[in-house]
Design an enzyme around this catalytic site. Structure first.
Site, mmCIF file in Angstrom:
data_model
loop_
_atom_site.group_PDB
_atom_site.id
_atom_site.type_symbol
_atom_site.label_atom_id
_atom_site.label_comp_id
_atom_site.label_asym_id
_atom_site.label_seq_id
_atom_site.Cartn_x
_atom_site.Cartn_y
_atom_site.Cartn_z
ATOM 1 N N ARG A 81 -15.974 3.935 5.195
ATOM 2 C CA ARG A 81 -17.317 3.980 4.617
ATOM 3 C C ARG A 81 -18.434 3.973 5.661
ATOM 4 O O ARG A 81 -18.324 3.265 6.667
ATOM 5 C CB ARG A 81 -17.499 2.773 3.679
ATOM 6 C CG ARG A 81 -16.604 2.863 2.445
ATOM 7 C CD ARG A 81 -16.472 1.523 1.725
ATOM 8 N NE ARG A 81 -15.631 1.662 0.532
ATOM 9 C CZ ARG A 81 -14.304 1.722 0.547
ATOM 10 N NH1 ARG A 81 -13.626 1.642 1.688
ATOM 11 N NH2 ARG A 81 -13.618 1.873 -0.566
ATOM 12 N N HIS A 106 -14.765 8.583 3.704
ATOM 13 C CA HIS A 106 -13.845 9.569 4.286
ATOM 14 C C HIS A 106 -14.528 10.902 4.619
ATOM 15 O O HIS A 106 -14.040 11.977 4.271
ATOM 16 C CB HIS A 106 -12.655 9.803 3.351
ATOM 17 C CG HIS A 106 -11.820 8.578 3.112
ATOM 18 N ND1 HIS A 106 -11.715 7.553 4.023
ATOM 19 C CD2 HIS A 106 -11.043 8.204 2.060
ATOM 20 C CE1 HIS A 106 -10.909 6.609 3.546
ATOM 21 N NE2 HIS A 106 -10.488 6.969 2.355
ATOM 22 N N HIS A 176 -3.805 9.317 5.602
ATOM 23 C CA HIS A 176 -3.893 8.518 4.387
ATOM 24 C C HIS A 176 -2.597 8.535 3.566
ATOM 25 O O HIS A 176 -2.622 8.623 2.337
ATOM 26 C CB HIS A 176 -5.081 8.989 3.547
ATOM 27 C CG HIS A 176 -5.789 7.884 2.840
ATOM 28 N ND1 HIS A 176 -5.175 7.094 1.901
ATOM 29 C CD2 HIS A 176 -7.047 7.415 2.953
ATOM 30 C CE1 HIS A 176 -6.040 6.208 1.454
ATOM 31 N NE2 HIS A 176 -7.188 6.380 2.081
ATOM 32 N N ASP A 248 -7.826 -4.100 0.290
ATOM 33 C CA ASP A 248 -8.461 -2.824 0.643
ATOM 34 C C ASP A 248 -9.438 -3.183 1.764
ATOM 35 O O ASP A 248 -10.650 -3.166 1.578
ATOM 36 C CB ASP A 248 -9.171 -2.225 -0.589
ATOM 37 C CG ASP A 248 -9.681 -0.817 -0.328
ATOM 38 O OD1 ASP A 248 -9.376 -0.255 0.736
ATOM 39 O OD2 ASP A 248 -10.397 -0.274 -1.206
ATOM 40 N N GLN A 285 -6.806 -0.103 8.211
ATOM 41 C CA GLN A 285 -7.161 -0.412 6.825
ATOM 42 C C GLN A 285 -5.875 -0.634 6.046
ATOM 43 O O GLN A 285 -4.992 0.222 6.023
ATOM 44 C CB GLN A 285 -7.955 0.750 6.203
ATOM 45 C CG GLN A 285 -8.408 0.531 4.764
ATOM 46 C CD GLN A 285 -9.752 -0.201 4.631
ATOM 47 O OE1 GLN A 285 -10.409 -0.494 5.640
ATOM 48 N NE2 GLN A 285 -10.157 -0.503 3.418
ATOM 49 N N GLU A 314 -4.002 2.649 7.426
ATOM 50 C CA GLU A 314 -4.844 3.693 8.021
ATOM 51 C C GLU A 314 -5.414 3.210 9.350
ATOM 52 O O GLU A 314 -6.340 2.398 9.369
ATOM 53 C CB GLU A 314 -5.994 4.021 7.054
ATOM 54 C CG GLU A 314 -5.540 4.367 5.657
ATOM 55 C CD GLU A 314 -6.625 4.064 4.617
ATOM 56 O OE1 GLU A 314 -7.759 4.528 4.767
ATOM 57 O OE2 GLU A 314 -6.319 3.342 3.654
HETATM 58 C C1 BGC Z 1 -10.327 3.089 0.783
HETATM 59 C C2 BGC Z 1 -10.153 2.856 -0.688
HETATM 60 C C3 BGC Z 1 -10.086 4.191 -1.368
HETATM 61 C C4 BGC Z 1 -8.960 5.001 -0.762
HETATM 62 C C5 BGC Z 1 -8.860 6.380 -1.316
HETATM 63 C C6 BGC Z 1 -9.144 3.845 1.288
HETATM 64 O O1 BGC Z 1 -9.252 4.077 2.660
HETATM 65 O O2 BGC Z 1 -10.503 1.892 1.499
HETATM 66 O O3 BGC Z 1 -11.197 2.088 -1.215
HETATM 67 O O4 BGC Z 1 -9.896 4.047 -2.756
HETATM 68 O O5 BGC Z 1 -9.124 5.089 0.625
HETATM 69 O O6 BGC Z 1 -10.009 7.083 -1.168
#
Ligand code: BGC
Length: 349
Positions: A81, A106, A176, A248, A285, A314
């Site tokens: 973010r 992203h 991801h 998360d 992450q 991640e």
């Molecule tokens: C985020 C989540 C998100 C996911 C898919 C992750 O990296 O932290 O909040 O829902 O990506 O977009």
């Protein structure tokens, strides 16, 4: 080792291909030209049975629905973010799309959702590339992103990222993929054991945006310094977690100076499968698929992409490091290749 190429399906009339690298024991990884993504990954359990240990879809179009969580895709230009979709770099303000709430998630654009080119293949590797023009989604520099996947005989999936730009810029590429080492369609990841090599995490506000503070994991449900089950404390209310989403959160790895080190260990004891994650990036992450609906009916065969069915690990710079000066960050210098590497090493116990 061998690499084969097969058509996967069409996206807006364009053919998407799968490149499959198979090692001497028959373990394999299938990579998609869509988003330079991981589509499937078959590795042995303790009895030598091969199962697919990543989530994904049979239908190409499901990959480009952001609600389905960027399954397997390469993410850029900036993973995670960015507050208000704004950042200042070398004295200039840049604006990225606010594709979620008031922030950028992203990269905010089509980076993950477009077909990539294949530059090169070898017996054990595939190199994908994507050119992102100056100003795409607000980011500076005509930049070529490359993602090289190598799969070895000992079941390591190595990902080498490279970025070459004609201007100084920033990049935070990640992958991801959501892992579920059980090979069992009905299992969530709550039974998996996890260790994360981190004493701190980045604190977040009610919109999951980094505040700039670091929180100590010790004595909280965030503590994964020793291997234990993801499900042990995932449902505990905690200031940096939202409702029943569970984990998360970004962890601050002990190694922050670009040293390639162990970041996390994931184990599924019944199958005997183990995954070790290594990276040279400072953060990771942990996301357990808590935003995915329990009601989704999409996936690969009977392996569905639903609530908590996969865990994403991640590797990345900390979220919003573009706006938070204390967070570690190394940037992309004009005409110099920026490189970062992550490895997912599979074994059995
Ligand atoms: C985020 C989540 C998100 C996911 C898919 C992750 O990296 O932290 O909040 O829902 O990506 O977009």
């Amino acid at each position: 080792m061998s690499v084969t190429k097969a058509p996967f399906g069409k996206l807006n009339g364009e053919e998407i291909f799968l490149y499959t690298i198979t090692n001497k024991s028959g373990a394999s990884v299938s990579l998609m030209t869509l988003g330079a993504g991981v589509h499937s990954l078959f590795v042995p359990d303790k009895n030598g049975n091969l199962d697919d240990v990543v989530l994904g879809f049979d239908n190409v179009e499901d990959y480009v629905n952001p609600d389905y969580g960027y399954q397997g895709l390469s993410v850029g230009r900036w993973a995670n973010r960015i507050r208000d979709g704004k950042f200042t770099f070398e004295g200039k303000e840049y604006t990225a799309p606010q594709n979620q709430g008031t922030w950028t998630l992203h990269g905010g654009g089509r980076f993950s959702f477009t077909p990539w080119s294949v530059d090169e293949t070898g017996d054990s590797f595939v190199v994908f590339s994507r050119f992102s023009p100056d100003g795409e989604d607000g980011f500076p520099g005509n930049a070529t992103f490359k993602v090289k996947y190598t799969f070895t005989d000992d079941c390591t999936l190595r990902i080498d990222y490279s970025v070459l730009s004609d201007k100084n810029t920033v990049a935070n590429p990640t992958n991801h993929t959501y892992f579920n080492l059980s090979g069992v369609d009905s299992e969530t990841v709550e039974n998996h054991f996890l260790m994360i090599n981190a004493d701190y995490f980045t604190e977040t506000d009610e919109s999951q945006l980094a505040t700039g503070e670091l929180g100590e994991v010790k004595g909280t449900m965030m503590d994964f310094t020793a291997l234990h089950k993801i499900g042990d404390r995932i449902n505990e209310p905690f200031r940096a977690c939202i409702g029943d989403v569970g984990y998360d959160n970004n962890y601050c790895l002990r190694s922050k100076n670009g040293k390639f080190e162990l970041a996390a260990v994931l184990e599924h004891r019944e199958s005997g499968r183990k995954l070790e994650v290594y990276t040279d990036l400072p953060g990771i992450q942990l996301y357990c698929g808590g935003w995915l609906s329990r009601d989704y009916t999409v996936g690969k065969g009977t392996s569905l992409v639903t609530y908590r069915r996969g865990v994403a690990l991640e590797t990345q710079f900390y979220p919003d490091a573009l706006n938070i000066a204390d967070f570690p960050l190394w940037t992309v210098k004009a005409n110099e290749e920026f490189k970062t590497t992550t490895e997912f090493r599979f074994s059995v116990k």
